[in-house]
Motif scaffolding. Structure first.
Motif, PDB file in Angstrom:
ATOM      1  N   GLY A   1      23.663  10.303   5.402  1.00 23.36           N
ATOM      2  CA  GLY A   1      22.478   9.748   6.061  1.00 23.36           C
ATOM      3  C   GLY A   1      21.989  10.090   7.420  1.00 23.36           C
ATOM      4  O   GLY A   1      20.802  10.264   7.666  1.00 23.36           O
ATOM      5  N   LEU A   2      23.203  10.196   8.010  1.00 23.46           N
ATOM      6  CA  LEU A   2      22.800  10.804   9.468  1.00 23.46           C
ATOM      7  C   LEU A   2      22.356  12.275   9.647  1.00 23.46           C
ATOM      8  O   LEU A   2      21.567  12.503  10.385  1.00 23.46           O
ATOM      9  CB  LEU A   2      24.274  10.729  10.236  1.00 23.46           C
ATOM     10  CG  LEU A   2      23.959  10.710  11.913  1.00 23.46           C
ATOM     11  CD1 LEU A   2      23.234   9.744  12.552  1.00 23.46           C
ATOM     12  CD2 LEU A   2      25.478  10.635  12.413  1.00 23.46           C
ATOM     13  N   PHE A   3      22.965  13.191   8.483  1.00 22.87           N
ATOM     14  CA  PHE A   3      22.150  14.469   8.407  1.00 22.87           C
ATOM     15  C   PHE A   3      20.879  14.427   8.216  1.00 22.87           C
ATOM     16  O   PHE A   3      20.024  15.257   8.968  1.00 22.87           O
ATOM     17  CB  PHE A   3      23.323  15.167   7.193  1.00 22.87           C
ATOM     18  CG  PHE A   3      22.647  16.353   6.968  1.00 22.87           C
ATOM     19  CD1 PHE A   3      23.142  17.473   7.704  1.00 22.87           C
ATOM     20  CD2 PHE A   3      21.813  16.595   5.856  1.00 22.87           C
ATOM     21  CE1 PHE A   3      22.584  18.967   7.312  1.00 22.87           C
ATOM     22  CE2 PHE A   3      21.459  18.111   5.389  1.00 22.87           C
ATOM     23  CZ  PHE A   3      21.930  18.961   6.255  1.00 22.87           C
ATOM     24  N   LEU A   4      20.316  13.725   7.155  1.00 24.01           N
ATOM     25  CA  LEU A   4      19.063  14.003   6.863  1.00 24.01           C
ATOM     26  C   LEU A   4      18.143  13.004   7.873  1.00 24.01           C
ATOM     27  O   LEU A   4      16.998  13.418   8.108  1.00 24.01           O
ATOM     28  CB  LEU A   4      18.813  13.232   5.446  1.00 24.01           C
ATOM     29  CG  LEU A   4      19.198  14.004   4.513  1.00 24.01           C
ATOM     30  CD1 LEU A   4      19.329  13.354   3.008  1.00 24.01           C
ATOM     31  CD2 LEU A   4      18.292  15.274   4.221  1.00 24.01           C
ATOM     32  N   ALA A   5      18.833  12.044   8.617  1.00 23.79           N
ATOM     33  CA  ALA A   5      17.832  11.502   9.659  1.00 23.79           C
ATOM     34  C   ALA A   5      17.709  12.683  10.762  1.00 23.79           C
ATOM     35  O   ALA A   5      16.727  12.647  11.652  1.00 23.79           O
ATOM     36  CB  ALA A   5      18.727  10.370  10.232  1.00 23.79           C
TER      37      ALA A   5
END
Length: 256
Positions: free
Chosen positions: A162-166
């Motif tokens: 999730g943090l990667f795409l955020a």
């Protein structure tokens, strides 16, 4: 009060215009496609002629839930990210091209708040949708495979994904708002995340940076907690710096 209005505006533009579907549809596709593909691979390999010399490969290949989740992360991180970037072109630079940002700013809407609203809505939406997609892939693959991954083992990879795409959404906002070119910004971010990540991984240098989160998203064993925590903190700090940089550049930008 202005921040509340800005959040409502960005929320309505992203969800009421159905742009979110461009991100969700690939998620739904890969949630089902990747586990089914991994499950079908042994059957397909069994159907291959024996004279191809693939018997050793057939014995080594064992379909599992971990493999299905890794396949989902790899596919959705590319096609899902591309869909997200394309869906964000209007808000990341497109609002400058069509002058839709001029009226609220001329009516007293602070430029910093205008940018901050984007940095709250879009990375948060990317984070939540990607996490829900990851959980859906986990749930679906759990029913398909006997060799399963414990739920506790996916919590950190889930957050990394999730943090990667955020962060990808945040970088898209920075480039788009500064350049005013949503299409070019989407291409640059996609190339950066795809090819630079591959290059760093090939040199074994893909650590302690936002691009390393994708490798962590598919790792379920021997997780290095200090490295994970430091990488997550670096990514969050980089996202905040991108927001501040964009706010500063947008303050000086000529819109009309």
């Amino acid at each position: 009060m202005q921040l509340k209005y800005g959040l409502k505006k960005e929320w309505m533009e992203f969800f009421c215009t159905k742009r979110w579907l461009a991100f969700v549809i690939p998620a739904v596709v890969f949630v089902f496609l990747d586990p089914l593909t991994v499950m079908a691979m042994p059957l397909l390999m069994e159907a291959l002629p024996a004279d191809l010399g693939l018997d050793g490969l057939k014995e080594l290949y064992t379909a599992s839930q971990a493999m299905a989740l890794q396949s989902f992360c790899s596919d959705f991180s590319q096609m899902g990210m591309l869909a997200l970037l394309l869906a964000m072109m209007r808000t990341a630079g497109g609002d400058q091209k069509n002058k839709s940002c001029v009226m609220p700013i001329c009516n007293g809407f602070r430029r910093g708040t205008y940018v901050l609203s984007k940095f709250i809505v879009y990375p948060a939406a990317a984070f939540v949708i990607s996490i829900l997609a990851y959980l859906a892939a986990y749930a679906f693959s759990w029913f398909l495979f006997e060799d399963r991954v414990g739920f506790g083992s996916i919590l950190l990879p889930l957050l990394a994904f999730g943090l990667f795409l955020a962060f990808a959404a945040a970088l898209m906002l920075t480039l788009g708002c500064i350049t005013g070119k949503g299409g070019i910004s989407a291409i640059i971010v996609f190339i950066l995340f795809t090819f630079v990540s591959m290059f760093l991984s090939a040199l074994n240098l893909n650590r302690y940076n936002p691009l390393a989160l994708l490798n962590m998203a598919g790792s379920f064993e021997r997780f290095d907690l200090p490295e994970y925590g430091l990488t997550a903190l670096i990514t969050l700090a980089a996202g905040i710096l991108l927001c501040l940089l964009t706010m500063g550049a947008f303050q000086k930008k000529r819109l009309v």
